[in-house]
Design a protein around this motif. Structure first.
Motif, PDB file in Angstrom:
ATOM      1  N   GLU A 116     -62.985  93.162 -31.800  1.00 24.53           N
ATOM      2  CA  GLU A 116     -64.159  93.545 -32.478  1.00 24.53           C
ATOM      3  C   GLU A 116     -64.817  92.621 -33.214  1.00 24.53           C
ATOM      4  O   GLU A 116     -66.267  92.659 -33.109  1.00 24.53           O
ATOM      5  CB  GLU A 116     -63.889  94.926 -33.449  1.00 24.53           C
ATOM      6  CG  GLU A 116     -63.463  96.217 -32.674  1.00 24.53           C
ATOM      7  CD  GLU A 116     -64.397  97.101 -31.915  1.00 24.53           C
ATOM      8  OE1 GLU A 116     -65.556  96.787 -32.103  1.00 24.53           O
ATOM      9  OE2 GLU A 116     -63.871  97.893 -31.437  1.00 24.53           O
ATOM     10  N   GLY A 126     -59.714 101.970 -29.538  1.00 25.27           N
ATOM     11  CA  GLY A 126     -60.286 101.254 -30.741  1.00 25.27           C
ATOM     12  C   GLY A 126     -59.462 100.893 -31.818  1.00 25.27           C
ATOM     13  O   GLY A 126     -58.104 101.461 -31.723  1.00 25.27           O
ATOM     14  N   ASP A 290     -59.543 110.087 -31.571  1.00 24.39           N
ATOM     15  CA  ASP A 290     -60.592 109.316 -31.126  1.00 24.39           C
ATOM     16  C   ASP A 290     -60.399 108.384 -30.162  1.00 24.39           C
ATOM     17  O   ASP A 290     -60.666 107.126 -30.051  1.00 24.39           O
ATOM     18  CB  ASP A 290     -61.304 108.696 -32.076  1.00 24.39           C
ATOM     19  CG  ASP A 290     -62.807 107.884 -32.167  1.00 24.39           C
ATOM     20  OD1 ASP A 290     -63.202 108.562 -31.236  1.00 24.39           O
ATOM     21  OD2 ASP A 290     -63.042 106.693 -32.515  1.00 24.39           O
ATOM     22  N   TYR A 292     -60.008 106.199 -26.280  1.00 27.44           N
ATOM     23  CA  TYR A 292     -60.757 105.943 -25.372  1.00 27.44           C
ATOM     24  C   TYR A 292     -60.006 105.151 -24.162  1.00 27.44           C
ATOM     25  O   TYR A 292     -59.231 104.110 -24.791  1.00 27.44           O
ATOM     26  CB  TYR A 292     -61.881 104.877 -25.975  1.00 27.44           C
ATOM     27  CG  TYR A 292     -62.719 104.420 -24.955  1.00 27.44           C
ATOM     28  CD1 TYR A 292     -64.215 105.288 -25.065  1.00 27.44           C
ATOM     29  CD2 TYR A 292     -62.790 103.502 -24.221  1.00 27.44           C
ATOM     30  CE1 TYR A 292     -65.252 105.020 -24.077  1.00 27.44           C
ATOM     31  CE2 TYR A 292     -63.820 103.084 -23.293  1.00 27.44           C
ATOM     32  CZ  TYR A 292     -64.924 103.961 -23.277  1.00 27.44           C
ATOM     33  OH  TYR A 292     -65.990 103.700 -22.424  1.00 27.44           O
ATOM     34  N   ARG A 350     -67.955 101.150 -22.687  1.00 31.18           N
ATOM     35  CA  ARG A 350     -68.066 101.129 -24.218  1.00 31.18           C
ATOM     36  C   ARG A 350     -68.928 100.280 -24.904  1.00 31.18           C
ATOM     37  O   ARG A 350     -69.510 100.527 -25.742  1.00 31.18           O
ATOM     38  CB  ARG A 350     -66.500 101.248 -24.526  1.00 31.18           C
ATOM     39  CG  ARG A 350     -66.506 101.483 -26.301  1.00 31.18           C
ATOM     40  CD  ARG A 350     -65.180 101.341 -26.690  1.00 31.18           C
ATOM     41  NE  ARG A 350     -64.047 100.273 -26.282  1.00 31.18           N
ATOM     42  CZ  ARG A 350     -63.049 100.350 -26.444  1.00 31.18           C
ATOM     43  NH1 ARG A 350     -62.238 101.527 -27.091  1.00 31.18           N
ATOM     44  NH2 ARG A 350     -62.226  99.525 -25.906  1.00 31.18           N
ATOM     45  N   LYS A 351     -68.825  99.074 -24.544  1.00 32.98           N
ATOM     46  CA  LYS A 351     -69.695  98.004 -25.172  1.00 32.98           C
ATOM     47  C   LYS A 351     -70.958  98.383 -25.018  1.00 32.98           C
ATOM     48  O   LYS A 351     -71.884  98.408 -26.040  1.00 32.98           O
ATOM     49  CB  LYS A 351     -69.279  96.841 -24.469  1.00 32.98           C
ATOM     50  CG  LYS A 351     -70.006  95.640 -25.368  1.00 32.98           C
ATOM     51  CD  LYS A 351     -69.080  95.348 -26.832  1.00 32.98           C
ATOM     52  CE  LYS A 351     -69.863  94.149 -27.647  1.00 32.98           C
ATOM     53  NZ  LYS A 351     -69.275  94.290 -28.949  1.00 32.98           N
ATOM     54  N   GLN A 353     -72.279 101.344 -24.516  1.00 32.37           N
ATOM     55  CA  GLN A 353     -72.663 102.550 -25.430  1.00 32.37           C
ATOM     56  C   GLN A 353     -72.935 102.350 -26.711  1.00 32.37           C
ATOM     57  O   GLN A 353     -73.749 102.830 -27.638  1.00 32.37           O
ATOM     58  CB  GLN A 353     -71.681 103.725 -24.963  1.00 32.37           C
ATOM     59  CG  GLN A 353     -71.628 104.140 -23.502  1.00 32.37           C
ATOM     60  CD  GLN A 353     -70.111 104.609 -23.083  1.00 32.37           C
ATOM     61  OE1 GLN A 353     -69.189 104.823 -23.966  1.00 32.37           O
ATOM     62  NE2 GLN A 353     -70.010 104.888 -21.974  1.00 32.37           N
ATOM     63  N   GLU A 354     -71.950 101.471 -27.311  1.00 32.01           N
ATOM     64  CA  GLU A 354     -72.034 101.011 -28.893  1.00 32.01           C
ATOM     65  C   GLU A 354     -73.181 100.598 -28.882  1.00 32.01           C
ATOM     66  O   GLU A 354     -73.933 100.645 -29.829  1.00 32.01           O
ATOM     67  CB  GLU A 354     -70.867 100.459 -29.084  1.00 32.01           C
ATOM     68  CG  GLU A 354     -69.628 101.194 -29.018  1.00 32.01           C
ATOM     69  CD  GLU A 354     -68.173 100.264 -29.258  1.00 32.01           C
ATOM     70  OE1 GLU A 354     -68.418  98.948 -29.341  1.00 32.01           O
ATOM     71  OE2 GLU A 354     -67.128 100.846 -29.620  1.00 32.01           O
ATOM     72  N   GLU A 355     -73.766  99.401 -28.234  1.00 28.86           N
ATOM     73  CA  GLU A 355     -74.805  98.804 -28.567  1.00 28.86           C
ATOM     74  C   GLU A 355     -76.296  99.646 -28.468  1.00 28.86           C
ATOM     75  O   GLU A 355     -77.111  99.485 -29.180  1.00 28.86           O
ATOM     76  CB  GLU A 355     -74.934  97.389 -27.394  1.00 28.86           C
ATOM     77  CG  GLU A 355     -73.992  96.386 -27.432  1.00 28.86           C
ATOM     78  CD  GLU A 355     -73.873  95.539 -26.447  1.00 28.86           C
ATOM     79  OE1 GLU A 355     -74.433  95.666 -25.339  1.00 28.86           O
ATOM     80  OE2 GLU A 355     -73.169  94.388 -26.704  1.00 28.86           O
ATOM     81  N   ARG A 357     -76.279 102.934 -29.024  1.00 26.09           N
ATOM     82  CA  ARG A 357     -76.248 103.657 -30.468  1.00 26.09           C
ATOM     83  C   ARG A 357     -76.301 102.806 -31.460  1.00 26.09           C
ATOM     84  O   ARG A 357     -77.050 103.671 -32.400  1.00 26.09           O
ATOM     85  CB  ARG A 357     -74.869 104.720 -30.264  1.00 26.09           C
ATOM     86  CG  ARG A 357     -74.773 105.690 -29.261  1.00 26.09           C
ATOM     87  CD  ARG A 357     -73.364 106.505 -29.516  1.00 26.09           C
ATOM     88  NE  ARG A 357     -72.120 105.781 -29.529  1.00 26.09           N
ATOM     89  CZ  ARG A 357     -71.403 105.759 -28.678  1.00 26.09           C
ATOM     90  NH1 ARG A 357     -71.369 106.190 -27.410  1.00 26.09           N
ATOM     91  NH2 ARG A 357     -70.036 104.982 -28.807  1.00 26.09           N
ATOM     92  N   CYS A 358     -75.781 101.814 -31.697  1.00 23.25           N
ATOM     93  CA  CYS A 358     -75.959 101.032 -32.996  1.00 23.25           C
ATOM     94  C   CYS A 358     -76.150  99.515 -32.862  1.00 23.25           C
ATOM     95  O   CYS A 358     -75.318  98.621 -32.881  1.00 23.25           O
ATOM     96  CB  CYS A 358     -74.390 101.066 -33.758  1.00 23.25           C
ATOM     97  SG  CYS A 358     -73.747 102.800 -33.968  1.00 23.25           S
ATOM     98  N   HIS A 362     -74.062  96.048 -33.590  1.00 19.26           N
ATOM     99  CA  HIS A 362     -73.415  95.331 -32.442  1.00 19.26           C
ATOM    100  C   HIS A 362     -74.097  94.170 -31.695  1.00 19.26           C
ATOM    101  O   HIS A 362     -74.069  93.817 -30.638  1.00 19.26           O
ATOM    102  CB  HIS A 362     -73.101  96.508 -31.207  1.00 19.26           C
ATOM    103  CG  HIS A 362     -71.855  97.529 -31.735  1.00 19.26           C
ATOM    104  ND1 HIS A 362     -70.755  96.978 -31.990  1.00 19.26           N
ATOM    105  CD2 HIS A 362     -72.162  98.714 -32.000  1.00 19.26           C
ATOM    106  CE1 HIS A 362     -69.825  98.160 -32.110  1.00 19.26           C
ATOM    107  NE2 HIS A 362     -70.729  98.864 -32.693  1.00 19.26           N
TER     108      HIS A 362
END
Length: 363
Positions: A116, A126, A290, A292, A350-351, A353-355, A357-358, A362
């Motif tokens: 991370e 995670g 949680d 993944y 996942r990477k 999706q995270e970028e 969303r946030c 990220h």
């Protein structure tokens, strides 16, 4: 697809070092060479990070003699492995990491935290999910909220050991013999014993205490040992159910990896509704922690009652030729190479999706 560079990390300082090396061999063997360039990083039992040159070196143990240090840089701008030999440093960029580590400092959120920090996509659960799933005590607290039955347990700390007789009194008041004694953080059944009396209980506590500072004394559930695999991210899939037929009194480390009489049965026969309940519980627990990407969830089907009783969840399950996780997916028509492909793709997904969303966090 564009060819990617993937680091496979194996070994480690946990008691599952040897199993991790075997898992890495299976994973690397099943990585499509047309899709991936692989960098093999082995962590010795004393914590040194070394470059392994080949699968053969992992199999023979020669990698432990490597003169090349290979460490993942936490610098988010590099996304690289630093190869250090004779004072000279070479930087090798990587696109993703596949930890083939089991147990402490690999399956417990620690190395996930490094990924991370570095901004490197990685296979598996995670930081939070890995940590709470590795710690059996915290897993039990989470599963308690789901209304899923699990064995009764009594927590113990090694700081209480000077009052060992008081500990034994407390456990015996809550749980009848035989009693399982487990390190809260360990895998492959390392450090687990089965106590039939107070003398064995005290010895079992000492054994568990040599593996972890937190210990669980746990009710013995008499029944069939079963496992279920989970695969995927936002919409995870659940495999069929496999059954463990242990050659020993319980499925300890030697029974798993050294006793050829231990057997695994795919698609065992249960009373109507039992398999569906196991699969439902596995998915609910995976989501509750949680999870993944990957996990194996273990249960008992209790003799007499037919109750499904949760045992534990493993967020980096074994990937050896005799491991239940890949076997369960092969039974579903997903061979090992396709399974490894799915896991690596889930890391990139996942990477992304995270970028999305946030983006601030990220970037």
């Amino acid at each position: 697809m564009e060819k990617k560079s993937v680091a496979v990390i194996f070994g480690g300082i946990s008691s599952e070092h040897e199993v991790s090396c075997v898992s890495a061999i299976t994973i690397i063997t099943n990585m499509n060479p047309d899709h991936y360039d692989v960098t093999m990083i082995g962590i010795t039992k004393d914590g040194r990070w070394l470059l392994a040159d080949s699968i053969e070196d992992i199999r023979s143990g020669e990698w432990r003699k490597s003169r090349v240090t290979a460490i993942i840089s936490p610098d988010r701008g590099q996304k690289a492995i630093l190869l250090i030999e004779n004072g000279k440093v070479e930087m090798r960029r990587i696109d993703a990491a596949f930890p083939a580590l089991h147990g402490l400092y690999g399956e417990d959120g620690t190395i996930q935290g490094l990924f991370e920090l570095a901004g490197i996509p990685y296979v598996g659960c995670g930081v939070l999910s890995s940590a709470v799933s590795m710690d059996k005590m915290f897993t039990k607290l989470i599963v308690n909220t789901l209304g899923i039955r699990q064995a009764k347990y009594v927590p113990v700390s090694v700081t209480e050991f000077p009052r060992m007789e008081e500990i034994a009194d407390r456990i015996e008041k809550e749980i009848p013999y035989p009693i399982f004694v487990k390190p809260a953080n360990a895998g492959s059944s390392r450090g687990i014993t089965k106590a039939h009396n107070r003398k064995e209980l005290i010895q079992g506590l000492k054994t568990a205490g040599s593996h972890d500072c937190k210990i669980l004394a746990e009710e013995t559930i008499v029944g069939r040992e079963v496992e279920c695999a989970v695969l995927g991210g936002v919409d995870p899939k659940v495999s069929g159910v496999g059954e463990i037929l242990s050659a020993a009194e319980f499925y300890d480390y030697d029974a798993k990896y050294h006793n050829e009489e231990s057997k695994t049965v795919l698609s065992p026969v249960f009373p109507e509704g039992t398999t569906d309940r196991i699969r439902e519980y596995a998915l609910r627990i995976f989501r509750a922690v949680d999870g993944y990407g990957i996990a194996r969830v273990d249960f008992f089907v209790e003799d007499g009652t037919g109750d499904v009783v949760f045992n534990e969840i493993n967020t980096l399950p074994g990937f050896t030729e005799i491991s239940m996780y890949p076997m369960l997916w092969e039974a579903e028509g997903i061979p090992k190479q396709e399974l490894v492909e799915c896991l690596i793709r889930s890391a990139f997904a996942r990477k992304r999706q995270e970028e999305e969303r946030c983006p601030v966090i990220h970037q």
